[in-house]
Design a protein around this motif. Structure first.
Motif, PDB file in Angstrom:
ATOM      1  N   VAL A 128       8.617   0.498  -4.476  1.00  0.00           N
ATOM      2  CA  VAL A 128       7.704   1.442  -3.827  1.00  0.00           C
ATOM      3  C   VAL A 128       6.438   0.714  -3.402  1.00  0.00           C
ATOM      4  CG1 VAL A 128       6.291   3.512  -4.160  1.00  0.00           C
ATOM      5  CG2 VAL A 128       8.610   3.426  -5.124  1.00  0.00           C
ATOM      6  N   CYS A 149       9.495  -2.095   1.950  1.00  0.00           N
ATOM      7  CA  CYS A 149       9.875  -0.954   2.785  1.00  0.00           C
ATOM      8  C   CYS A 149      11.297  -0.505   2.479  1.00  0.00           C
ATOM      9  CB  CYS A 149       9.759  -1.321   4.265  1.00  0.00           C
ATOM     10  SG  CYS A 149       8.071  -1.617   4.791  1.00  0.00           S
ATOM     11  N   PHE A 199      11.105   4.530   1.215  1.00  0.00           N
ATOM     12  CA  PHE A 199      10.021   5.079   2.020  1.00  0.00           C
ATOM     13  C   PHE A 199       9.009   5.849   1.177  1.00  0.00           C
ATOM     14  CE2 PHE A 199      12.255   5.142   6.432  1.00  0.00           C
ATOM     15  CZ  PHE A 199      12.257   3.761   6.439  1.00  0.00           C
ATOM     16  N   GLU A 200       9.207   5.884  -0.131  1.00  0.00           N
ATOM     17  CA  GLU A 200       8.174   6.471  -0.981  1.00  0.00           C
ATOM     18  C   GLU A 200       6.959   5.552  -0.953  1.00  0.00           C
ATOM     19  OE1 GLU A 200       8.986   8.939  -4.439  1.00  0.00           O
ATOM     20  OE2 GLU A 200      10.942   7.941  -4.495  1.00  0.00           O
ATOM     21  N   THR A 201       5.785   6.149  -1.060  1.00  0.00           N
ATOM     22  CA  THR A 201       4.559   5.358  -1.007  1.00  0.00           C
ATOM     23  C   THR A 201       3.740   5.436  -2.292  1.00  0.00           C
ATOM     24  OG1 THR A 201       3.396   7.204   0.037  1.00  0.00           O
ATOM     25  CG2 THR A 201       4.380   5.549   1.508  1.00  0.00           C
ATOM     26  N   GLU A 202       4.096   6.330  -3.183  1.00  0.00           N
ATOM     27  CA  GLU A 202       3.394   6.479  -4.461  1.00  0.00           C
ATOM     28  C   GLU A 202       4.365   6.225  -5.602  1.00  0.00           C
ATOM     29  OE1 GLU A 202       0.128   6.980  -4.694  1.00  0.00           O
ATOM     30  OE2 GLU A 202       0.023   7.015  -2.496  1.00  0.00           O
ATOM     31  N   GLY A 248      10.720   5.334   9.985  1.00  0.00           N
ATOM     32  CA  GLY A 248       9.796   5.289   8.860  1.00  0.00           C
ATOM     33  C   GLY A 248       8.606   4.418   9.199  1.00  0.00           C
ATOM     34  N   TYR A 249       7.464   4.756   8.630  1.00  0.00           N
ATOM     35  CA  TYR A 249       6.262   3.943   8.823  1.00  0.00           C
ATOM     36  C   TYR A 249       5.683   3.632   7.452  1.00  0.00           C
ATOM     37  CZ  TYR A 249       1.936   2.162  10.782  1.00  0.00           C
ATOM     38  OH  TYR A 249       0.891   1.339  11.132  1.00  0.00           O
ATOM     39  N   LYS A 250       5.676   2.350   7.116  1.00  0.00           N
ATOM     40  CA  LYS A 250       5.182   1.917   5.812  1.00  0.00           C
ATOM     41  C   LYS A 250       4.671   0.494   5.946  1.00  0.00           C
ATOM     42  CE  LYS A 250       6.435   1.593   0.930  1.00  0.00           C
ATOM     43  NZ  LYS A 250       7.499   1.694  -0.067  1.00  0.00           N
ATOM     44  N   GLN A 251       3.657   0.180   5.193  1.00  0.00           N
ATOM     45  CA  GLN A 251       3.061  -1.156   5.191  1.00  0.00           C
ATOM     46  C   GLN A 251       2.682  -1.595   6.609  1.00  0.00           C
ATOM     47  OE1 GLN A 251       5.982  -3.482   2.990  1.00  0.00           O
ATOM     48  NE2 GLN A 251       4.941  -2.999   1.060  1.00  0.00           N
ATOM     49  N   ASP A 252       2.099  -0.672   7.335  1.00  0.00           N
ATOM     50  CA  ASP A 252       1.576  -0.932   8.684  1.00  0.00           C
ATOM     51  C   ASP A 252       2.630  -1.363   9.689  1.00  0.00           C
ATOM     52  OD1 ASP A 252      -1.072  -0.323   7.927  1.00  0.00           O
ATOM     53  OD2 ASP A 252      -1.299  -2.336   7.075  1.00  0.00           O
ATOM     54  N   TRP A 312       6.614  -0.011  11.669  1.00  0.00           N
ATOM     55  CA  TRP A 312       7.727   0.912  11.845  1.00  0.00           C
ATOM     56  C   TRP A 312       8.984   0.276  11.290  1.00  0.00           C
ATOM     57  CZ3 TRP A 312       6.912   5.756  12.793  1.00  0.00           C
ATOM     58  CH2 TRP A 312       5.750   6.133  13.462  1.00  0.00           C
TER      59      TRP A 312
END
Length: 158
Positions: A18, A22, A25-28, A142-146, A148
């Motif tokens: 997490v 990537c 796609f969880e961010t917490e 998905g968008y994570k860690q700046d 796509w």
């Protein structure tokens, strides 16, 4: 077979993915209580949640979850596998996933679907070695860690 009591060990394996990747796609981070609820939900649905144990503790986990909620999807599941970072590259993932597929077969499921955040060469190779074939590719969902991230889906009919 995992139980809710294994939730802290499962969360300890999962949360670095997490925080640092990537792949999920969880961010917490997921707390042990939240993970216990997830494990219980899977087991209560009659599906498997497996824990691979090693002398030093939990080495990985794998589970099957409902693909969709509608009744006609009841013979399709989504598969998930994560390894502790200290236990990758040793064949544990393949053995764990193979055992998960045995459990899924025993429950008379028909389709197993694995979603993979791309790129992820190791996960793609694992799925293909186990007989999965790529059936879909969604770009930039998905968008994570700046950035796509694309997602591909691999399927195995059993």
């Amino acid at each position: 077979m995992a139980t809710a009591e294994d939730a802290a060990a499962v969360a300890a394996i999962y949360n670095p993915y997490v925080a640092d990747t990537c792949i999920t796609f969880e961010t917490e981070p997921v707390q042990a209580a939240g993970m216990a609820a997830r494990i219980t939900e899977v087991l209560d649905a009659g599906l498997p949640w497996l824990l691979a144990e090693h002398a030093a503790g939990a080495a990985g986990f794998a589970y099957a979850s409902k693909w969709k909620g509608r009744c006609a999807y009841r013979f399709s599941v989504e598969s998930t596998v994560y390894l502790h970072r200290d236990h990758t590259g040793r064949g544990i993932g393949r053995a764990l996933y193979g055992r998960l597929l045995e459990e899924i077969r025993a429950r008379r499921m028909h389709a197993v679907i694995g979603g993979i955040a791309l790129p992820n060469a190791a996960s793609v190779a694992l799925h293909q070695r186990l007989g999965f074939r790529k059936v879909a590719h969604f770009e930039q969902v998905g968008y994570k860690q700046d950035r796509w991230v694309d997602v591909g889906y691999w399927q195995l009919l059993i």
